[in-house]
Design a protein around this motif. Structure first.
Motif, PDB file in Angstrom:
ATOM      1  N   GLY A 177      -2.969   1.905  -3.170  1.00  0.00           N
ATOM      2  CA  GLY A 177      -2.867   2.936  -2.143  1.00  0.00           C
ATOM      3  C   GLY A 177      -3.594   2.561  -0.870  1.00  0.00           C
ATOM      4  O   GLY A 177      -4.094   3.407  -0.148  1.00  0.00           O
ATOM      5  N   ALA A 178      -3.660   1.242  -0.591  1.00  0.00           N
ATOM      6  CA  ALA A 178      -4.294   0.766   0.647  1.00  0.00           C
ATOM      7  C   ALA A 178      -3.442  -0.343   1.229  1.00  0.00           C
ATOM      8  O   ALA A 178      -2.775  -1.079   0.496  1.00  0.00           O
ATOM      9  N   VAL A 179      -3.454  -0.445   2.534  1.00  0.00           N
ATOM     10  CA  VAL A 179      -2.663  -1.475   3.195  1.00  0.00           C
ATOM     11  C   VAL A 179      -3.489  -2.084   4.318  1.00  0.00           C
ATOM     12  O   VAL A 179      -4.278  -1.394   4.967  1.00  0.00           O
ATOM     13  N   VAL A 180      -3.344  -3.404   4.515  1.00  0.00           N
ATOM     14  CA  VAL A 180      -4.044  -4.101   5.589  1.00  0.00           C
ATOM     15  C   VAL A 180      -3.010  -4.625   6.567  1.00  0.00           C
ATOM     16  O   VAL A 180      -2.003  -5.222   6.164  1.00  0.00           O
ATOM     17  N   ARG A 181      -3.240  -4.397   7.853  1.00  0.00           N
ATOM     18  CA  ARG A 181      -2.365  -4.920   8.899  1.00  0.00           C
ATOM     19  C   ARG A 181      -3.221  -5.661   9.912  1.00  0.00           C
ATOM     20  O   ARG A 181      -4.351  -5.255  10.202  1.00  0.00           O
ATOM     21  N   GLU A 182      -2.650  -6.727  10.477  1.00  0.00           N
ATOM     22  CA  GLU A 182      -3.383  -7.467  11.497  1.00  0.00           C
ATOM     23  C   GLU A 182      -2.744  -7.249  12.860  1.00  0.00           C
ATOM     24  O   GLU A 182      -1.569  -6.916  12.970  1.00  0.00           O
TER      25      GLU A 182
END
Length: 201
Positions: free
Chosen positions: A58-63
């Motif tokens: 339930g977590a997302v990383v975006r750059e």
């Protein structure tokens, strides 16, 4: 997007080596199960995680494509932020500017224009390695001072390897700010209390 309250948003700042990555990963591991969290970073390498792994939690990383999040909080950041908000619809957003960046520009963007209706900017946390406080080259750096003056909460990292002298120096230093910080304290392994995220920004 229609929400009863804005997306809770925190900046996590600190110089390279202060423990930001460890703290963010620790926060993601302890997030409330029902919530969806998102992290916006300069590069995946800085957080050192596989976005796909976090997706299942339930977590997302975006750059931010094309470099520094803080560069006038420019178009690449706004594009990444807009996509994150519309596609992922997170309950909380953690933003990690570059260790040498100027978070004031990022905060200015988050509190301006359409973002004011969508984001609820809460506490900015600055991580500091207390061992560095004895080094004037570190403490006199303009970027270091900017980050600390802007922070609502000061986090002394790596408490597990500090000496008593390091701890005392941090407490004296962190308690000397005027106006006083909302909170300050020492943590090991990035274990920042979750409630600190909800202090007002």
């Amino acid at each position: 997007m229609a929400r009863e309250t804005g997306i809770a948003t925190n900046l996590i700042t600190g110089f390279l080596g202060a423990g930001k990555t460890t703290a963010i990963l620790n926060l993601l591991r302890r997030k409330p199960e029902a919530e969806r969290w998102a992290v916006l970073v300069n590069e995946f390498g800085e957080v050192g995680v596989d976005g796909a792994i976090l997706q299942g939690q339930g977590a997302v990383v975006r750059e931010v494509a094309g470099g520094c999040l803080c560069c006038a909080a420019g178009v690449p950041m706004q594009v990444a932020l807009n996509r994150l908000i519309t596609q992922e619809k997170p309950d909380r957003l953690l933003i990690e500017p570059s260790g040498l960046g100027h978070p004031a520009r990022v905060l200015e963007l988050l509190r301006s224009g359409p973002y004011r209706q969508v984001l609820e900017v809460r506490a900015t946390l600055a991580l500091v390695d207390p061992r560095k406080l004895a080094d004037e080259r570190y403490t006199s750096h303009i970027g270091f001072r900017d980050q600390l003056n802007l922070a609502d909460i000061l986090v002394g990292s790596k408490d597990d390897v500090l000496s008593d002298t390091d701890r005392e120096r941090f407490r004296r230093w962190a308690g000397s700010f005027q106006p006083p910080k909302a909170e300050f304290g020492l943590v090991s392994h990035g274990e920042i209390p979750l409630e600190w995220l909800d202090y007002p920004g």
